[in-house]
Design a protein around this motif. Structure first.
Motif, PDB file in Angstrom:
ATOM      1  N   LEU A 541      26.810 -39.389  28.274  1.00 52.84           N
ATOM      2  CA  LEU A 541      25.787 -38.144  28.391  1.00 52.84           C
ATOM      3  C   LEU A 541      25.601 -37.077  27.708  1.00 52.84           C
ATOM      4  CD1 LEU A 541      27.996 -37.189  31.623  1.00 52.84           C
ATOM      5  CD2 LEU A 541      25.914 -38.781  31.473  1.00 52.84           C
ATOM      6  N   GLU A 542      26.831 -36.907  27.130  1.00 52.90           N
ATOM      7  CA  GLU A 542      26.057 -35.301  25.689  1.00 52.90           C
ATOM      8  C   GLU A 542      25.573 -36.460  24.616  1.00 52.90           C
ATOM      9  OE1 GLU A 542      29.730 -32.296  26.496  1.00 52.90           O
ATOM     10  OE2 GLU A 542      29.509 -33.914  24.247  1.00 52.90           O
ATOM     11  N   THR A 634      37.670 -33.388  48.918  1.00 47.28           N
ATOM     12  CA  THR A 634      38.929 -34.136  48.767  1.00 47.28           C
ATOM     13  C   THR A 634      39.121 -33.884  47.528  1.00 47.28           C
ATOM     14  OG1 THR A 634      39.612 -36.324  48.168  1.00 47.28           O
ATOM     15  CG2 THR A 634      37.513 -35.984  48.259  1.00 47.28           C
ATOM     16  N   ASN A 635      40.571 -34.165  47.010  1.00 47.48           N
ATOM     17  CA  ASN A 635      40.769 -33.836  45.913  1.00 47.48           C
ATOM     18  C   ASN A 635      41.050 -35.116  44.939  1.00 47.48           C
ATOM     19  OD1 ASN A 635      43.097 -35.451  47.084  1.00 47.48           O
ATOM     20  ND2 ASN A 635      45.056 -34.182  46.168  1.00 47.48           N
ATOM     21  N   CYS A 636      40.333 -36.432  45.216  1.00 51.62           N
ATOM     22  CA  CYS A 636      40.087 -37.342  45.010  1.00 51.62           C
ATOM     23  C   CYS A 636      39.188 -37.691  43.388  1.00 51.62           C
ATOM     24  CB  CYS A 636      39.677 -38.540  46.041  1.00 51.62           C
ATOM     25  SG  CYS A 636      41.220 -38.422  47.031  1.00 51.62           S
ATOM     26  N   ARG A 637      38.177 -36.307  43.604  1.00 51.93           N
ATOM     27  CA  ARG A 637      37.183 -36.443  42.164  1.00 51.93           C
ATOM     28  C   ARG A 637      37.209 -35.225  41.263  1.00 51.93           C
ATOM     29  NH1 ARG A 637      32.288 -35.055  46.925  1.00 51.93           N
ATOM     30  NH2 ARG A 637      32.461 -33.155  46.371  1.00 51.93           N
ATOM     31  N   LEU A 638      36.438 -35.434  40.452  1.00 49.49           N
ATOM     32  CA  LEU A 638      36.348 -34.662  39.480  1.00 49.49           C
ATOM     33  C   LEU A 638      34.820 -34.420  39.045  1.00 49.49           C
ATOM     34  CD1 LEU A 638      38.746 -35.105  36.694  1.00 49.49           C
ATOM     35  CD2 LEU A 638      39.517 -33.117  38.531  1.00 49.49           C
ATOM     36  N   ARG A 639      34.702 -33.126  39.430  1.00 46.61           N
ATOM     37  CA  ARG A 639      33.071 -33.162  39.173  1.00 46.61           C
ATOM     38  C   ARG A 639      32.532 -32.917  37.546  1.00 46.61           C
ATOM     39  NH1 ARG A 639      29.747 -30.739  44.430  1.00 46.61           N
ATOM     40  NH2 ARG A 639      29.522 -33.432  44.674  1.00 46.61           N
ATOM     41  N   MET A 640      31.509 -33.816  36.939  1.00 46.72           N
ATOM     42  CA  MET A 640      31.012 -33.139  35.386  1.00 46.72           C
ATOM     43  C   MET A 640      29.714 -33.149  36.002  1.00 46.72           C
ATOM     44  SD  MET A 640      31.826 -36.336  33.237  1.00 46.72           S
ATOM     45  CE  MET A 640      34.149 -36.622  33.087  1.00 46.72           C
ATOM     46  N   HIS A 641      29.397 -30.824  35.507  1.00 45.73           N
ATOM     47  CA  HIS A 641      28.305 -30.824  35.476  1.00 45.73           C
ATOM     48  C   HIS A 641      27.301 -31.162  33.529  1.00 45.73           C
ATOM     49  CE1 HIS A 641      27.932 -27.779  39.213  1.00 45.73           C
ATOM     50  NE2 HIS A 641      28.420 -28.979  39.226  1.00 45.73           N
ATOM     51  N   LEU A 642      26.013 -32.010  33.620  1.00 46.69           N
ATOM     52  CA  LEU A 642      25.686 -31.705  32.649  1.00 46.69           C
ATOM     53  C   LEU A 642      23.912 -31.064  32.000  1.00 46.69           C
ATOM     54  CD1 LEU A 642      24.947 -33.454  29.477  1.00 46.69           C
ATOM     55  CD2 LEU A 642      23.739 -34.888  30.213  1.00 46.69           C
ATOM     56  N   GLY A 643      24.440 -29.972  31.563  1.00 45.89           N
ATOM     57  CA  GLY A 643      23.116 -28.214  31.330  1.00 45.89           C
ATOM     58  C   GLY A 643      22.193 -29.593  31.006  1.00 45.89           C
ATOM     59  N   LEU A 644      20.574 -29.076  31.386  1.00 50.84           N
ATOM     60  CA  LEU A 644      19.457 -30.009  30.928  1.00 50.84           C
ATOM     61  C   LEU A 644      18.403 -28.982  30.641  1.00 50.84           C
ATOM     62  CD1 LEU A 644      19.298 -32.767  33.185  1.00 50.84           C
ATOM     63  CD2 LEU A 644      20.017 -33.419  31.570  1.00 50.84           C
ATOM     64  N   TRP A 662      26.735 -22.805  31.777  1.00 55.93           N
ATOM     65  CA  TRP A 662      26.616 -24.058  31.540  1.00 55.93           C
ATOM     66  C   TRP A 662      25.919 -23.609  29.711  1.00 55.93           C
ATOM     67  CZ3 TRP A 662      25.052 -22.434  36.637  1.00 55.93           C
ATOM     68  CH2 TRP A 662      25.743 -23.026  37.385  1.00 55.93           C
ATOM     69  N   GLU A 663      26.193 -24.970  29.232  1.00 55.87           N
ATOM     70  CA  GLU A 663      24.811 -25.331  27.983  1.00 55.87           C
ATOM     71  C   GLU A 663      24.046 -25.883  28.276  1.00 55.87           C
ATOM     72  OE1 GLU A 663      27.273 -24.744  24.894  1.00 55.87           O
ATOM     73  OE2 GLU A 663      29.181 -23.825  25.011  1.00 55.87           O
ATOM     74  N   GLU A 664      23.065 -26.488  27.149  1.00 57.14           N
ATOM     75  CA  GLU A 664      22.632 -27.619  27.204  1.00 57.14           C
ATOM     76  C   GLU A 664      22.814 -28.130  26.515  1.00 57.14           C
ATOM     77  OE1 GLU A 664      18.297 -26.524  26.293  1.00 57.14           O
ATOM     78  OE2 GLU A 664      18.071 -25.616  28.166  1.00 57.14           O
ATOM     79  N   GLY A 665      23.119 -29.838  26.769  1.00 60.32           N
ATOM     80  CA  GLY A 665      23.655 -31.022  25.989  1.00 60.32           C
ATOM     81  C   GLY A 665      25.501 -30.970  26.009  1.00 60.32           C
ATOM     82  N   LYS A 666      25.568 -29.799  26.965  1.00 58.20           N
ATOM     83  CA  LYS A 666      27.625 -30.445  27.146  1.00 58.20           C
ATOM     84  C   LYS A 666      28.175 -30.585  28.738  1.00 58.20           C
ATOM     85  CE  LYS A 666      28.322 -28.721  22.973  1.00 58.20           C
ATOM     86  NZ  LYS A 666      28.812 -30.118  22.211  1.00 58.20           N
ATOM     87  N   VAL A 667      28.793 -30.904  28.397  1.00 62.38           N
ATOM     88  CA  VAL A 667      29.533 -31.201  29.989  1.00 62.38           C
ATOM     89  C   VAL A 667      30.687 -30.490  30.210  1.00 62.38           C
ATOM     90  CG1 VAL A 667      31.497 -33.290  31.433  1.00 62.38           C
ATOM     91  CG2 VAL A 667      28.970 -33.927  29.755  1.00 62.38           C
ATOM     92  N   LEU A 668      30.427 -29.661  32.103  1.00 57.86           N
ATOM     93  CA  LEU A 668      31.487 -28.674  32.070  1.00 57.86           C
ATOM     94  C   LEU A 668      32.226 -29.783  33.389  1.00 57.86           C
ATOM     95  CD1 LEU A 668      30.138 -25.256  33.315  1.00 57.86           C
ATOM     96  CD2 LEU A 668      31.724 -26.162  31.279  1.00 57.86           C
ATOM     97  N   ILE A 669      33.808 -29.429  33.338  1.00 56.88           N
ATOM     98  CA  ILE A 669      34.387 -30.682  34.149  1.00 56.88           C
ATOM     99  C   ILE A 669      35.222 -29.281  35.650  1.00 56.88           C
ATOM    100  CG2 ILE A 669      35.553 -32.371  34.387  1.00 56.88           C
ATOM    101  CD1 ILE A 669      35.186 -33.407  31.640  1.00 56.88           C
ATOM    102  N   PHE A 670      34.914 -29.626  36.620  1.00 61.37           N
ATOM    103  CA  PHE A 670      35.897 -28.428  37.611  1.00 61.37           C
ATOM    104  C   PHE A 670      36.949 -29.743  38.215  1.00 61.37           C
ATOM    105  CE2 PHE A 670      31.968 -28.219  38.677  1.00 61.37           C
ATOM    106  CZ  PHE A 670      31.321 -27.928  40.833  1.00 61.37           C
ATOM    107  N   ASP A 671      37.745 -29.159  38.926  1.00 58.68           N
ATOM    108  CA  ASP A 671      38.126 -29.931  40.107  1.00 58.68           C
ATOM    109  C   ASP A 671      37.449 -29.108  41.832  1.00 58.68           C
ATOM    110  OD1 ASP A 671      39.490 -30.515  42.442  1.00 58.68           O
ATOM    111  OD2 ASP A 671      41.145 -30.795  41.361  1.00 58.68           O
TER     112      ASP A 671
END
Length: 709
Positions: A541-542, A634-644, A662-671
């Protein structure tokens, strides 16, 4: 008796005399009679006398032609600790399977599983067993007899109150139109029959509701749901029925005999405990059926013991004998219902639903039996996903019993299950007009008001309903929506209700308030790529973020119609559009044709495109947008945010009490099962790419069997 292999050989062909060893260790042929037989005249006489004394000439003949394996009987005798001499003499009357007074060849066939026991014998035994009374026995709680009195038999309680187990892939929900003529019939109410195979069991909640229910505070309409996904009054079909005044009450029970009373004994006044213990039984037998009660009891005994096949046959016999008996027909339906559960058979359950209807329509059915039968029918229709048919059944019930508040509450739930909030609202308004303190009606009415965005008006109904403690109100969704309403009104008491929901076991914590969870998964709001183990996906992604950004920007024009407004009522203000590529582990239509490179990058990552409890989508947020604090389902997933496209200032996201940007080109991951909130106060749009992935600690089996959200 000779060893098995030798005995069979004797029965089929002449055997060469066996060699024996004499005292000197020299082998010698066994002596035979001059007549050419295998036995001396003395032995022949001895065998003749033995067989004559035993009186088993017929058994010997059967064994001689290898029709019954008596050695297997002997082995079974060992297993069941029979007396060997009784086995040989045919005196096992206690195991007389065909009712002829002795233990013979036919009984052996039954014992070996070669033949079924006659229904007449089963009924006779059940009658005898039900008739046995110990004069000086210590009093125990009464069984739930055919009249529906209280029951402490775990097996029968489970049958009456607990939904059927998860269904195999071949058990497909039916359409309801072939059975109920209702003006709202359609084909879009099928449900997920597989249920939660590995999640922690939750009362009255066997499958997932759609994300729309959990993330969208105002909707009960579901895409994939079961009847149990909306809380209903927690009462047994028969135990809730009010009997006529002359019915005898069930003897008062000590709290130690009733698990439910024992658990809450310290919390409830003694008068309430007595009130529960004195619950009266419904009247299910008409005048004629009281004369055949012994026969009905015998068949019912088979059902309660789990012998459902035999119970079905027994009730079929009774229905043939007494075709106008509603109770016999009702018993047949219950037995068919139990057999459907055992077989996981859609066809058998459908047969039971039809038999319930037949029982309710017979003349001379008691009001209590009509009520019990139609309630059971509606429950099973809902289980099969036949929501429209269940609605029609409940409407009929309410017409017959217009004063029954519990039935009206059920009817309101049925309307909510098909997304008809307006009709449900009318039902609950009627209930509250006659029973203003009914907690069940209050929480549901409050929920409907909140769905209409009447936030302030919904709060007192949700709060009062939860405080009532009425059956069906202690549900995580109502704590969820009350807290959410309070937060939107700026009331910090929301966290008091979240804490109470946590203490009641509905939420993992005050912060983590998802309702569809797998126990034991690592729980933390923010994750690093290394924590997830999905380093290859993050790097892909990055490294390719500009390609992904360019494709997204090429379809952002409103004329394409690909970006649609957020529809989950999560915004306080502003504009927020989304373009979905994958939903519930499947491609969203032809969406990938517009962004082929982006989709191509993701194809080799099953943790993302196979995540049935998540989405993959673009998200664009305009300046001046604020997203309310909320949690995912649900707690069964994690969410990735890729800054565009990320403005330099003004855009931030909070998860629990930690706020990041967020930062462009970087992935943030949270539950996202933890509370999170978003602000967009920049002077230009913010564009990100959202990729949900399976929680890394889920097994492959869990990923395959968990139902979609």
């Amino acid at each position: 008796m000779a060893p098995r292999k030798n005995f069979r050989n004797q029965a089929k062909k002449e055997v060469k005399p066996a060699a024996v060893v004499n005292k000197n260790g020299v082998k010698a042929e066994a002596t035979v009679a001059a007549s050419g037989g295998g036995f001396s005249s003395t032995k022949i006489f001895t065998w003749f006398m033995v067989l004559a004394l035993l009186g088993v000439w017929s058994s010997v003949a059967v064994v001689w032609f290898d029709l019954v394996d008596y050695d297997n009987v002997i082995e079974r005798a060992k297993e069941f600790r029979f007396n060997f001499s009784e086995v040989l003499q045919g005196k096992l009357s206690a195991y007389d399977a065909d009712g002829d007074g002795d233990f013979d060849v036919e009984d052996a066939k039954v014992l070996l599983g070669l033949k079924e026991r006659p229904v007449s014998v089963l009924l006779r035994e059940a009658k005898e067993e039900s008739a046995v009374k110990e004069p000086d026995a210590v009093p125990t709680p009464p069984d739930d007899d055919v009249d529906g009195s209280q029951n402490t038999d775990v097996e029968s309680e489970i049958q009456a109150a607990v939904p059927l187990p998860p269904i195999s892939d071949g058990f497909i929900p039916d359409d309801s139109r072939d059975e109920a003529t209702h003006p709202y019939e359609d084909e879009n109410n099928a449900i997920d029959m597989k249920g939660e195979l590995v999640e922690k069991a939750q009362p009255q909640q066997t499958v997932e509701e759609s994300k729309q229910y959990n993330d969208q505070p105002g909707s009960l309409e579901t895409k994939e749901t079961e009847a149990e996904s909306v809380p209903e009054p927690e009462a047994d079909v028969e135990s809730v029925l009010e009997p006529e005044a002359d019915e005898e009450s069930v003897p008062e029970l000590e709290a130690e005999f009733v698990p439910e009373l024992k658990e809450n004994a310290e919390e409830q006044p003694k008068d309430k405990l007595k009130e529960k213990a004195k619950k009266k039984k419904p009247k299910l037998l008409n005048k004629f059926e009281k004369t055949i009660k012994t026969e009905i009891d015998a068949a019912e005994k088979l059902r309660k013991k789990g012998k459902v096949e035999e119970a079905v046959r027994a009730f079929e016999t009774l229905v043939l004998q007494y075709p106008q008996s509603p109770r016999c027909r009702y018993g047949k339906a219950l037995a068919e219902d139990g057999l459907a559960e055992k077989m996981l058979s859609n066809d058998m359950l459908q047969k039971a639903i039809g038999t319930y209807k037949e029982a309710s329509e017979l003349p001379n059915a008691t009001p209590d039996l009509i009520k019990a039968t139609l309630k059971k029918r509606a429950e099973r229709q809902q289980f099969l996903g036949r929501m429209r048919g269940a609605l029609a059944t409940l409407e009929k019930l309410v017409q017959i019993f217009p004063e029954d508040v519990a039935l009206k509450n059920d009817l309101g739930v049925a309307h909510l299950l098909i997304g008809d909030n307006k009709s449900a609202k009318r039902v609950y308004e009627e209930v509250l007009a006659t029973a203003p303190s009914d907690g069940f009606a209050k929480v549901h009415y409050g929920f409907i008001l909140k769905s209409e965005n009447k936030i302030a008006e919904s709060i007192p109904f949700l709060r009062d309903g939860l405080e009532s403690g009425d059956p069906g109100t202690d549900d995580g969704r109502f704590y969820f929506h009350l807290g959410d309403a309070l937060q939107r009104m700026g009331d910090d008491s929301a966290y008091k209700w979240y804490e109470r929901g946590h203490q009641r076991g509905h939420f993992a914590s005050v912060w983590q308030r998802s309702l569809y969870n797998v126990d034991g998964l690592k729980a933390q709001p923010w994750w690093t790529p290394k924590d997830t183990g999905y380093m290859d996906l993050v790097k892909t992604l990055e490294r390719n973020w500009r390609i992904i950004r360019d494709e997204a920007q090429s379809v952002m024009d409103k004329t394409t119609g690909l970006f649609v407004p957020e529809e989950e009522n999560l915004r306080e203000k502003g504009e927020w559009g989304q373009f979905t590529l994958w939903q519930q582990g499947k491609k969203a239509g032809e969406s990938c044709r517009s962004v082929p490179k982006t989709c191509g990058l993701l194809e080799r990552f099953p943790e993302a495109i196979g995540c049935k409890r998540g989405q993959i989508k673009f998200s664009v947020m305009q300046p001046g947008t604020h997203v309310w604090p909320h949690t995912g389902p649900t707690n069964c997933r994690l969410r990735m945010h890729l800054g565009l496209v990320i403005p330099k200032t003004g855009c931030k996201i909070r998860c629990t009490n930690d706020t990041r940007a967020w930062e462009e080109g970087k992935v943030l991951i949270f539950d996202d099962s933890f509370e999170h909130e978003v602000w967009q106060d920049a002077d230009s749009y913010r564009l990100i790419f959202i990729v949900d992935v399976w929680h890394p600690e889920l097994t492959q089996y869990q990923r395959q069997t968990l139902s979609p959200i």
